[in-house]
Design an enzyme around this catalytic site. Structure first.
Site, mmCIF file in Angstrom:
data_model
loop_
_atom_site.group_PDB
_atom_site.id
_atom_site.type_symbol
_atom_site.label_atom_id
_atom_site.label_comp_id
_atom_site.label_asym_id
_atom_site.label_seq_id
_atom_site.Cartn_x
_atom_site.Cartn_y
_atom_site.Cartn_z
ATOM 1 N N GLU A 106 -2.330 -20.867 -23.407
ATOM 2 C CA GLU A 106 -3.647 -21.117 -22.826
ATOM 3 C C GLU A 106 -3.933 -22.598 -22.600
ATOM 4 O OE1 GLU A 106 -6.268 -18.175 -23.475
ATOM 5 O OE2 GLU A 106 -4.862 -16.954 -24.570
ATOM 6 N N ALA A 118 3.388 -16.859 -32.738
ATOM 7 C CA ALA A 118 3.229 -16.970 -34.190
ATOM 8 C C ALA A 118 3.277 -15.595 -34.839
ATOM 9 C CB ALA A 118 1.914 -17.667 -34.521
ATOM 10 N N PRO A 174 12.381 -24.946 -23.645
ATOM 11 C CA PRO A 174 11.759 -25.909 -22.718
ATOM 12 C C PRO A 174 11.551 -25.353 -21.316
ATOM 13 C CG PRO A 174 13.492 -26.975 -23.981
ATOM 14 C CD PRO A 174 13.577 -25.498 -24.296
HETATM 15 MO MO1 MOS Z 1 -5.781 -14.898 -23.391
HETATM 16 S S1 MOS Z 1 -7.503 -15.295 -22.314
HETATM 17 O O1 MOS Z 1 -6.481 -14.520 -24.917
HETATM 18 O O2 MOS Z 1 -5.006 -13.545 -22.708
#
Ligand code: MOS
Length: 760
Positions: free
Chosen positions: A727, A536, A655
């Site tokens: 994450e 982003a 992808p």
């Molecule tokens: Mo991630 S734990 O913010 O690199």
């Protein structure tokens, strides 16, 4: 001509500079293509140079000695034998280390999470077992390591707190994140819990975990007069340069941190003491220094995830509607580091509930600072929350997917903010069909020989973030090619590949006309490759620079052009030039505009606007994690047999690299569920398994077939419609595995990792 899909979006007028332009024109259609990593061949050929691979003239090798006690003073150092050892040029301790100031890790957050708030080798104090207390420089690594083994230290020890239980008994304090207390109650949860026909109330525990990126933490540093260059392995080059400058009291422009390739970061590749110590030793010795931590060294001085004890209580009506949702508990932190593992984050956004309470307390243990580790908070918070939902579903005899969907919120459950985009239901429905969820039986009902088989599911979640400070420089060349520079990071996620695609589409250029440069603190922008927000941040920086480019190009184009009279809002990048958005025939190529203006190149810089989108909208990604396990009735052995992640993360830019990100997260999640645990000897206050021989992570044989699918629904308020995917893959996995184990065996394990002894 298939082009310029005009998607009308409500302008985000609260964002200075206009809307984030999420659906950039797809004239080249690079976004969404499974482009192979552009840096792949470099890595395969060994031509990608990592931090410990820069050979510098006259370079010395460093070896770090770590304290053997938790707390106290170094009363005596015997360095004579080390100093006399072959090849040794310097032994640095607090007695001769240059002055280094204690400065923040992150430029914009003086008391940032992950920071160690302690003087660096400036006095005789020891604060944790493993603290660096000496650095030896020698001509070879072997000589440095040998000399280090000859160092002798004596200590005067002091009382310390090294057990979580003792730390809690001494009293806890409310944890904070970003200056806000992690504590809140809306409505009366106790009353709702007392009144509800259905409820669960359980305690969950998650262990200490350490970072284990393939690439060891390393840097190669060189001073040129008062100017410092650090070849680092970093996910925050601009922040590190700033911090290092202030550590050594020199101007910010006198420090350059570069990090073109990083062998895994996960939150651990930030600024720790080794970069400062290497720079200090290089300064003292007048020679360039390479410092690569041993694997043990990474465990001693690079923080990981702290342990948690969590309570989740849920009260539900007969139809499954939540009346109360409670998530409280304690995280262990060190006294010199302000970051608790914020496990209460998921409960702030995932479910609607009549009443809501969270409360994270911290207890102080004299250990190495903990830090960010992939999805800090969500990774272990979803283990407790999503196990509890499963327990409630069992209690109610309800399908756990239906129970979850029953409590989908219509606005943010905490703030009431409107939700930017959320289709958890589609993620669940698509995933359930693909995985064959309907085949799931009652707990303990499916058996194949010695193996009990079960299926489990859990919700994954991670917020959209975009940190302030994004900026980009664009250089458009006479041949129509563009170079884009941003101080961003490639840690193996596919950043440089995905953003080459984004830039190509935004400018209307083929991929080979785009040169994306990153990983250098001298480049524009203060970006972190963290919080799943780099996409982003880069995306909006590119939008901002592109806007400047268009404005300048229109000026240069003047009136003798098909673009005459058009404003920057009316044109976009197309076919190697600018064109009117709704009239592509009005077009002039970049090369033509620059040639007529007699310019060899045009350079612009853009600054991304502040991230107001996430203040106005509730922006979160979700996923439905499906797991099938087999548990051996004789040995207790647990095998993950199949895994499927079904994600709703906005638009997917590439992808191929995205699937790899999701899979990598899920594999790390399988490790969290079944293996990872830092063995911490509470008598010695010392990590006992600082090696990959004794700290277990999934290896190839532990990783089953992992399928990943996604909704690919663009978020109208995120740049390119993409919310970030770094994450979320690890979140929900712990609970999906635990829930599958329950379905297989009827045994509910509430503390991680779920090792076979807990099932026997
Ligand atoms: Mo991630 S734990 O913010 O690199």
């Amino acid at each position: 001509m298939a082009m310029m899909k005009a998607v009308q979006l409500a302008p985000d007028s609260f964002i200075p500079g206009g809307r984030p332009d999420p659906l950039i024109r797809e004239q080249h259609g690079n976004i969404g293509k499974s482009l192979s990593r552009l840096d792949g061949p470099l890595k395969v050929r060994g031509a990608a140079r990592f931090a410990a691979e820069f050979p510098l003239d006259g370079m010395l090798y460093a070896s770090v000695a770590f304290s053997g006690v938790v707390k106290g003073r170094i009363s005596r150092i015997d360095a004579a034998a080390a100093e006399a050892a072959p090849g040794v040029t310097l032994v640095m301790t607090h007695l001769n280390a240059p002055k280094m100031a204690v400065v923040p890790l992150i430029k914009t957050q003086p008391k940032a999470a992950g920071n160690i708030d302690l003087p660096i080798m400036q006095d005789d104090r020891v604060h944790w077992s493993g603290q660096p207390i000496a650095v030896v420089l020698a001509r070879t690594q072997e000589q440095a390591d040998h000399a280090k083994s000859l160092l002798r230290f004596e200590y005067e020890t002091e009382a310390s707190v090294t057990s979580f239980a003792e730390a809690k008994a001494k009293g806890t304090q409310t944890g904070q994140a970003g200056g806000r207390p992690l504590k809140m109650e809306r409505g009366d949860t106790d009353k709702a819990l007392a009144a509800a026909p259905y409820k669960v109330d359980s305690i969950y525990a998650t262990p200490r975990q350490n970072h284990n990126a393939i690439e060891l933490h390393a840097c190669t540093v060189a001073w040129d007069g008062d100017t410092l260059h650090v070849h680092d392995a970093s996910q925050l080059v601009a922040h590190s340069a700033w911090s290092l400058a202030h550590t050594f009291g020199i101007a910010e422009e006198q420090v350059r941190v570069t990090s073109p390739f990083v062998g895994g970061g996960f939150g651990g590749k930030c600024l720790w003491w080794h970069q400062m110590l290497a720079a200090a030793a290089a300064k003292l010795s007048g020679r360039p220094v390479r410092l690569m931590l041993s694997r043990e060294g990474v465990y001693r001085i690079v923080g990981g995830r702290g342990p948690t004890e969590q309570r989740v209580a849920i009260a539900a009506q007969a139809d499954g509607t939540f009346d109360a949702l409670v998530h409280t508990g304690t995280a262990a932190v060190s006294p010199h580091n302000p970051m608790p593992e914020p496990f209460i984050l998921p409960v702030m956004s995932v479910y609607a509930s009549g009443s809501l309470k969270f409360d994270l307390e911290v207890a102080y243990v004299d250990t190495l600072a903990n830090t960010f580790m992939r999805a800090p908070g969500e990774a272990v918070g979803t283990f407790a929350l999503e196990s509890a939902i499963d327990e409630l579903a069992v209690e109610m005899g309800m399908d756990p997917i239906e129970l979850r969907l029953k409590n989908e919120p219509e606005t943010n459950p905490l703030t009431g903010a409107p939700i930017s985009q959320r289709d958890t239901e589609k993620a669940y429905r698509d995933g359930a069909e693909r995985f064959g969820w309907s085949q799931r039986g009652a707990p303990g009902s499916r058996r194949e020989g010695e193996w009990q088989i079960g299926m489990g599911v859990a919700t994954a979640t991670y917020p959209y973030y975009r940190e302030p400070g994004g900026a980009a420089r664009m250089t458009l060349a006479r041949d129509g090619g563009v170079t884009v520079e941003i101080a961003a990071h490639e840690m193996g996620m596919g950043t440089m590949t995905a953003h080459t695609q984004v830039i190509a589409d935004r400018l209307g250029l083929p991929l080979d006309k785009v040169d994306f440069r990153y990983g250098d603190s001298f480049q524009p922008g203060v970006v972190r490759g963290a919080g799943a927000q780099q996409t982003a941040s880069i995306g909006f920086s590119v939008i901002a620079a592109h806007r400047e480019l268009v404005v300048e190009l229109l000026k240069l184009a003047g009136n003798d052009t098909p673009l005459a009279g058009l404003t920057a809002d009316e044109v976009g990048g197309f076919n190697g030039g600018l064109a009117k958005l709704d009239e592509p025939g009005r077009h002039e190529s970049y090369a033509s505009i620059l040639a007529r203006a007699q310019l060899d190149e045009l350079v612009v810089e853009g600054i991304a606007p502040p991230p107001l989108e996430s203040q106005h909208w509730s922006m979160h990604s979700h996923g439905a994690m499906f797991c099938e396990v087999g548990v051996n009735v004789v040995t207790g052995e647990i095998r993950v047999r199949r895994f499927l992640g079904s994600f709703d993360c906005g638009r997917i830019l590439n992808p191929k690299t995205a699937a790899s990100q999701f899979r990598g997260g899920i594999i790390m999640g399988i490790g969290l569920a079944l293996m990872e645990e830092t063995q911490f000897d509470e008598r010695l206050g010392r990590i006992m398994n600082p090696s990959l021989a004794e700290y277990h992570i999934p290896v190839h044989m532990d990783v089953p077939e992992i399928e990943v699918i996604w909704t690919d629904i663009p978020d109208p308020h995120a740049p390119m419609g993409a919310r970030g995917i770094g994450e979320i893959g690890i979140t929900g996995v712990g609970a999906a595995v635990a829930n599958a184990i329950f379905n297989a065996t009827g045994r509910r394990i509430r503390d991680l990792p779920i090792t076979l002894d807990k099932l026997l």
